[in-house]
Structures are given as structure tokens and as C-alpha cells.
Design a protein around this motif. Structure first.
Motif, PDB file in Angstrom:
ATOM      1  N   CYS A  85      37.874  47.450  56.310  1.00 17.25           N
ATOM      2  CA  CYS A  85      36.585  48.106  56.557  1.00 17.25           C
ATOM      3  C   CYS A  85      35.889  48.446  55.247  1.00 17.25           C
ATOM      4  N   CYS A  86      36.460  48.014  54.119  1.00 18.09           N
ATOM      5  CA  CYS A  86      35.894  48.327  52.807  1.00 18.09           C
ATOM      6  C   CYS A  86      35.361  47.064  52.137  1.00 18.09           C
ATOM      7  N   PRO A  87      34.239  47.156  51.436  1.00 15.33           N
ATOM      8  CA  PRO A  87      33.844  46.028  50.589  1.00 15.33           C
ATOM      9  C   PRO A  87      34.882  45.868  49.490  1.00 15.33           C
ATOM     10  N   LEU A  88      35.278  44.629  49.214  1.00 16.35           N
ATOM     11  CA  LEU A  88      36.292  44.410  48.195  1.00 16.35           C
ATOM     12  C   LEU A  88      35.616  44.410  46.828  1.00 16.35           C
ATOM     13  N   THR A  89      35.772  45.518  46.131  1.00 17.02           N
ATOM     14  CA  THR A  89      35.175  45.700  44.811  1.00 17.02           C
ATOM     15  C   THR A  89      36.282  45.950  43.809  1.00 17.02           C
ATOM     16  N   MET A  90      36.281  45.219  42.710  1.00 17.20           N
ATOM     17  CA  MET A  90      37.345  45.341  41.714  1.00 17.20           C
ATOM     18  C   MET A  90      36.784  45.578  40.336  1.00 17.20           C
ATOM     19  N   ASP A  91      37.413  46.480  39.588  1.00 19.02           N
ATOM     20  CA  ASP A  91      37.187  46.615  38.160  1.00 19.02           C
ATOM     21  C   ASP A  91      38.176  45.710  37.436  1.00 19.02           C
ATOM     22  N   PHE A  92      37.747  45.065  36.343  1.00 19.31           N
ATOM     23  CA  PHE A  92      38.653  44.180  35.627  1.00 19.31           C
ATOM     24  C   PHE A  92      38.126  43.925  34.218  1.00 19.31           C
ATOM     25  N   THR A  93      39.007  43.409  33.381  1.00 20.30           N
ATOM     26  CA  THR A  93      38.619  42.871  32.082  1.00 20.30           C
ATOM     27  C   THR A  93      39.019  41.397  32.060  1.00 20.30           C
ATOM     28  N   LEU A  94      38.510  40.652  31.113  1.00 20.39           N
ATOM     29  CA  LEU A  94      38.887  39.243  31.008  1.00 20.39           C
ATOM     30  C   LEU A  94      40.294  39.073  30.454  1.00 20.39           C
ATOM     31  N   ALA A  95      40.901  40.168  29.975  1.00 22.82           N
ATOM     32  CA  ALA A  95      42.312  40.101  29.581  1.00 22.82           C
ATOM     33  C   ALA A  95      43.213  40.048  30.800  1.00 22.82           C
ATOM     34  N   SER A  96      42.734  40.577  31.927  1.00 22.38           N
ATOM     35  CA  SER A  96      43.491  40.550  33.187  1.00 22.38           C
ATOM     36  C   SER A  96      42.498  40.414  34.333  1.00 22.38           C
ATOM     37  N   PRO A  97      41.935  39.211  34.494  1.00 22.90           N
ATOM     38  CA  PRO A  97      40.821  39.027  35.438  1.00 22.90           C
ATOM     39  C   PRO A  97      41.289  38.602  36.835  1.00 22.90           C
ATOM     40  N   TYR A  98      41.904  39.516  37.556  1.00 22.11           N
ATOM     41  CA  TYR A  98      42.481  39.173  38.861  1.00 22.11           C
ATOM     42  C   TYR A  98      41.513  38.432  39.788  1.00 22.11           C
ATOM     43  N   PRO A  99      40.226  38.802  39.833  1.00 14.03           N
ATOM     44  CA  PRO A  99      39.338  38.129  40.787  1.00 14.03           C
ATOM     45  C   PRO A  99      39.232  36.617  40.612  1.00 14.03           C
ATOM     46  N   VAL A 100      39.430  36.104  39.398  1.00 18.75           N
ATOM     47  CA  VAL A 100      39.268  34.663  39.183  1.00 18.75           C
ATOM     48  C   VAL A 100      40.589  33.936  38.974  1.00 18.75           C
ATOM     49  N   GLU A 101      41.696  34.664  38.984  1.00 21.23           N
ATOM     50  CA  GLU A 101      42.969  34.019  38.674  1.00 21.23           C
ATOM     51  C   GLU A 101      43.455  33.093  39.783  1.00 21.23           C
ATOM     52  N   GLY A 102      42.838  33.169  40.965  1.00 25.65           N
ATOM     53  CA  GLY A 102      43.189  32.257  42.036  1.00 25.65           C
ATOM     54  C   GLY A 102      42.486  30.917  41.938  1.00 25.65           C
ATOM     55  N   LEU A 103      41.533  30.781  41.008  1.00 28.79           N
ATOM     56  CA  LEU A 103      40.841  29.515  40.823  1.00 28.79           C
ATOM     57  C   LEU A 103      41.777  28.503  40.157  1.00 28.79           C
TER      58      LEU A 103
END
Length: 560
Positions: free
Chosen positions: A296-314
Motif C-alpha cells: 500500500c506504499c509507493p516504493l521510494t528508496m534513498d541511495f547513492t551510486l556506491a550502493s545503487p540498489y534500484p538499478v542493480e537488477g539491470l
């Protein structure tokens, strides 16, 4: 004399029935009376006029497996109304674990669940090797909330195969040994078997988490081992390559529910999540129990490019996985690497965390003062102003700051009309808080309060009674929790007292209270007046009680 009398509350009992004003009496951890103007002397009476009383929230998707060994309060969940937490989701557990594999296990958690390696090394109490020994340790230590635990696929695989678990398929003999471990775990109280095939789930050095290397035959064998006693839930975080018909075949063969995560709405491929829910609905019509875990929550993440979880699945990001410092910076600066990422983002996908929506990626904090003008602006805006490609703009800014720039991205679940449809789907289960993990990226531990406040009160997407049912009796029934999730005589006194006019989750904030002072994101409750676990109060309007009792039970017996 009873222990507790909550008088005059608007009782929302968890069944979906219309709320009614009543008193609730509690003794010895159980509800002993529900009615109007009960006459029973009590050691403590709570005046609940103007407030609502519901069963405590059952959080079916948490990752407290490590934290619980050093923090049995499971902060911040109890203060947010959670009275039962299910750990071990996605199969990312810490038991079983041989002493020789502890370092690897912690490094995998650091990568896949966004945890501090230093905090894990300093915090985890390794008083176990096997799953039964882990359960014995949890029972001896106690916890502020009730806990149920999955046996986790990646841990089982690593226990049998060591470092090879993330590099190859298993032999028939290794699968047989894994089955024995799963059977042992079920005999000692596991709620089920959890796994993941998601390409976003990578461990140490960018290698896939071990469960991703499992063949269909291995998965079927382990789910079969789980189900031999006629109970258990199979929980799977599904990759796009894992077909729903295969998961239905697991439900059909085992006779047990299959719970599929993470069903989130993707604005660039809006039909995908509903295709999955339709497949789940069709399976149920055929008598094969399946559910989709939705948020029920928008998936919003804080990150840096040293540990960029949102794009690591690419797939295109793989050359950067496992690198740090100058090696990582060199890859991020490589034009061919960037072209590969751009090309992949231009290709539609059934599910991935990041889809190139640059207007939803913002700069939170810059490391250099001369870049402060970019703070609180989107990457799309920054790129347009400079006449540049958005990916280049983000990577160059990060490189200019030695990868210390903090970004935030709203990734999925941002279309509220579509998310409302998912929440009300008859075969969805409201879940996916991920509490205990992704500590530096996001915190959705207050998902239940968000459902009550935002979705029920503010948007009217569902009634208060239905929102409460979705948070209590529904997950309790799916998981086989006995005599929990309903305000009824004889049931456990897991209770949440709140103000229905104000209940909500507060804004996220960063604290430094992990072992060694490592940071994490947390959130506070709004409108919560009291939380009781098995009849003992663990939180009030100010949050978790300073000396909160270890009132929770380790749940090991489940209905079929």
C-alpha cells in the motif's frame, strides 16, 4: 480480577464486520470478554472514548532475522502497531549457517538487503548453526512481538553447497540433503519455506543470491519437503522469468498456499501486475491456493551510486556489481557501460525496480557545496536545464562527488488508482513492509498505519473494517496463526488502540542506533495510543515503552 479493561472503544474486530462500541476485557494474555458496559474489576482500565481498537497488525513480510539477535524489540515495528512479524522472507535468513559461512552470509545481506556490514558483524549473536538451534536461541531471548520464521532457500543452499551455492546448480544428492534440512526446520516450527528468483537479488560481489541458481526440480523438491506434514506456506519473490503456471504447479502438487511477491505497479508496464493477479485468481478457481503480496506504499528508496540498489537488477549494470572505489568509478564513467544501461531502460520489461522515469529521481543531498543548487530537484529537470542525457547527468554528478551524492527515487506503486485496485483484489495480501532490511534505502514498517490513514480514511479506497481485516485476520488465516487476528473471546490479546481521525505513519528520518552507530531510516506512528502483545503493553502514544516487556511468543504451531 482481570488484567486489563479497554472501555468504550470503537471495536473493529478484524472479521470485516461493522465496527461497534464495546468494552474488551483481557486476562492472562487472552481476551475474556467483549461487550457493552462489562462489569469486571480490572487492575488497569483504559478509557478509549473516541478511539478505535483493532487486532494488532500481522506483518507477513519482514527481514528481522539478523536484527532480532541483538534487538529483540524489533524496532520500530511494535510502536507502529505490529504485534506479529514473519521473518525469513525471500529466503534471506541467517539459519542454518555454518561458522565458516558466516562472513559470506553477512556480506550477502549487506548487498541484497542494504544492511551495514559493520553493524551485522558487531550485532549478530551467533549462538546457533542449525535452524532448530536458531529457534531455540530466539525462544530463550524472547521478543517484544510474536515471531514466525520461514526456513530460507539461500541459507539452506549455502549450508549444503558452501560458496558454490551462488555459482551452479545442485546435484540430486545435494537436493536430497536440502530436503532433509527443510523437513527438520518444519518439524521445529518453521511457518514455511521462502525463496527468490528475482534478478534484483544479488549478493557478495554481484553474484546471484543462491536461490536464483535453483532449477525447477530443486524448487519443487524443497516445496514438497515443506508440505509433507500437511502445513506450511511457500513464499517466493518472483523474477520475470519465473512463470505463474510453474508456481501454480507447486501449489497443486503440495496442496499448500504459494505466496508470490513482490507485486508492485509499474507505470511503464501497467498491465503486468494485473496479469499476475489474474493468473493467481485463475489458479484459485482451479482449487490451487495462491496469493499475491502487494504494497500500500509507493516504493521510494534513498541511495547513492556506491550502493545503487534500484538499478542493480539491470543486466546492463552487472559490470559494476561488486566493485568499489576507483574501479567502480571507472565503470560508471565508461561510455559503453552507459550506452548499455540506456538501451536496457529503453526496452519494456515485465518487472524491474527502475524504469528510466527520471522525473521521479531527485537529489536529496550533495557532498560538495558548489553542487547544492541541485538538491531537491529531479534528474530530469537537471538534465533538461543542462541540455544533457539524464543518465549522464546523474552519473557525472555522482562521480564529481566520489559517489557520495544521496538520491531518492519513487520507483513503483505511484499510481494510486491502480494500487487501490491491487489492494482490493480478492487474491492479494497487503504486505511488503521489508521491515528490518533496506535500512539505508527506505522504511515501510508503518505500512499498516498508512493503509488505515491514507487508503481508508483519506481516499476511501476501502472501509475501516476491511482495512483492519486486511491487516489482521486475513494474514493470520493465510499463515495458519491460531486464535490471532480477531478480537474475540479466547483469542490472543494482540491489540492496537488508535485514533481513526488522525492515524498515519510519520515522515521518515535517519537515526544512528544500529550496532556501532550505523545509520538507518525509521518512522514514527501518528495517532497510536497503545499496543498490547499477548495482553502486555509494549507501546503507547510516545512510542515503544522504555522497558517494553518481551511479551511476544515464538510461533511454531500453525493450522493446516
Amino acid at each position: 480480577m482481570i488484567d486489563l479493561l479497554v472501555r468504550g472503544a470503537l471495536v473493529v474486530d478484524g472479521t470485516g464486520a461493522a465496527p461497534r462500541h464495546a468494552d474488551v476485557a483481557v486476562s492472562d494474555g487472552r481476551i475474556v470478554g467483549v461487550g457493552w458496559r462489562l462489569e469486571c474489576p480490572a487492575q488497569r482500565t483504559v478509557d478509549a472514548a473516541g478511539l478505535a481498537l483493532m487486532p494488532g497488525i500481522v506483518d507477513s513480510h519482514t527481514h528481522f532475522d539478523a536484527q532480532i539477535t541483538w534487538d529483540p524489540t524489533l524496532s520500530p515495528s511494535p510502536a507502529l502497531g505490529v504485534t506479529t512479524a514473519v521473518i525469513g522472507n525471500c529466503g534471506f535468513t541467517i539459519a542454518p549457517c555454518r561458522p565458516a559461512d558466516r562472513e559470506l552470509t553477512m556480506r550477502n545481506l549487506t548487498q541484497v538487503e542494504g544492511m551495514s556490514l559493520a553493524a551485522l558483524k558487531q550485532g549478530i549473536v551467533w549462538g546457533f548453526e542449525t535452524f532448530p538451534e536458531y529457534m531455540t536461541q530466539l525462544r530463550a531471548r524472547g521478543s517484544a512481538v510474536n515471531v514466525a520464521a520461514y526456513v530460507g532457500h539461500s541459507s539452506v543452499r549455502t549450508y549444503v553447497m558452501g560458496a558454490d551455492a551462488a555459482r551452479r546448480g545442485a546435484t540430486p544428492e545435494e537436493i536430497s540433503r536440502m530436503q532433509a534440512i527443510v523437513r527438520e526446520a518444519m518439524a521445529h516450527g518453521a511457518v514455511g519455506f521462502a525463496s527468490s528468483t528475482s534478478p534484483a537479488h544479488n549478493g557478495e560481489g554481484g553474484l546471484p543470491m543462491p536461490s536464483r541458481l535453483a532449477s525447477d526440480e530443486e524448487m519443487a523438491a524443497l516445496v514438497g519437503a515443506m508440505s509433507e506434514g500437511g502445513r506450511g506456506v511457500h513464499m517466493l519473490t518472483k523474477g520475470g522469468h519465473t512463470p505463474m503456471p510453474f508456481l501454480e504447479s507447486l501449489a497443486a502438487a503440495s496442496g499448500r498456499p504459494v505466496m508470490v511477491a513482490a507485486l508492485l505497479h509499474n507505470g511503464t508496464n501497467p498491465r503486468a501486475v494485473f496479469d499476475d493477479l489474474d493468473a493467481i485468481a485463475a489458479a484459485n478457481e482451479r482449487g490451487h491456493r495462491m496469493l499475491g503480496q502487494v504494497s500500500c506504499c509507493p516504493l521510494t528508496m534513498d541511495f547513492t551510486l556506491a550502493s545503487p540498489y534500484p538499478v542493480e537488477g539491470l543486466a546492463s549494470w552487472k559490470p559494476a556489481l561488486g566493485l568499489c572505489g576507483e574501479e567502480l568509478e571507472a565503470v560508471l564513467a565508461d561510455p559503453s557501460f552507459r550506452d548499455g544501461v540506456r538501451a536496457e531502460l529503453a526496452t519494456p520489461a515485465t518487472f524491474r525496480l527502475f524504469n528510466g522515469e527520471w522525473d521521479k529521481v531527485h537529489v536529496v543531498e550533495t557532498a560538495r557545496r558548489d553542487n547544492a543548487r541541485h538538491e531537491q530537484r529531479s534528474i530530469a529537470e537537471i538534465a533538461t536545464e543542462a541540455g544533457r542525457d539524464a543518465l549522464d547527468a546523474m552519473l557525472d554528478l555522482a562521480l564529481d562527488e566520489k559517489l557520495q551524492t544521496i538520491f531518492t527515487a519513487q520507483l513503483l506503486n505511484s499510481d494510486e488508482d491502480e494500487v487501490g485496485r491491487m489492494l482490493n483484489h480478492p487474491n492479494s495480501i497487503v504486505s511488503l513492509s521489508d521491515a528490518g532490511a533496506h535500512l539505508t534505502f527506505f522504511n515501510d514498517a508503518g505500512f499498516g498505519l498508512h493503509l488505515l490513514g491514507h487508503w481508508s480514511r483519506e481516499l476511501g479506497a476501502m472501509s475501516l473494517a476491511e482495512a483492519v481485516r486486511r491487516l489482521s485476520s486475513h494474514p493470520a488465516c493465510v499463515l495458519g496463526l491460531q486464535r490471532r487476528g480477531v478480537i474475540r473471546e479466547g483469542f490472543a490479546a494482540d491489540l492496537l488502540l488508535f485514533d481513526p481521525k488522525t492515524v498515519a505513519r510519520g515522515p521518515k528520518r535517519r537515526v544512528h542506533d544500529l550496532p556501532g552507530g550505523a545509520p538507518r531510516l525509521t518512522t514514527d506512528a501518528v495517532g497510536v495510543h497503545g499496543v498490547w502483545v499477548n495482553g502486555q503493553q509494549v507501546a503507547d502514544a510516545a512510542g515503544l515503552l522504555r522497558d517494553a516487556p518481551m511479551a511476544g511468543e515464538l510461533l511454531t504451531h500453525f493450522a493446516a
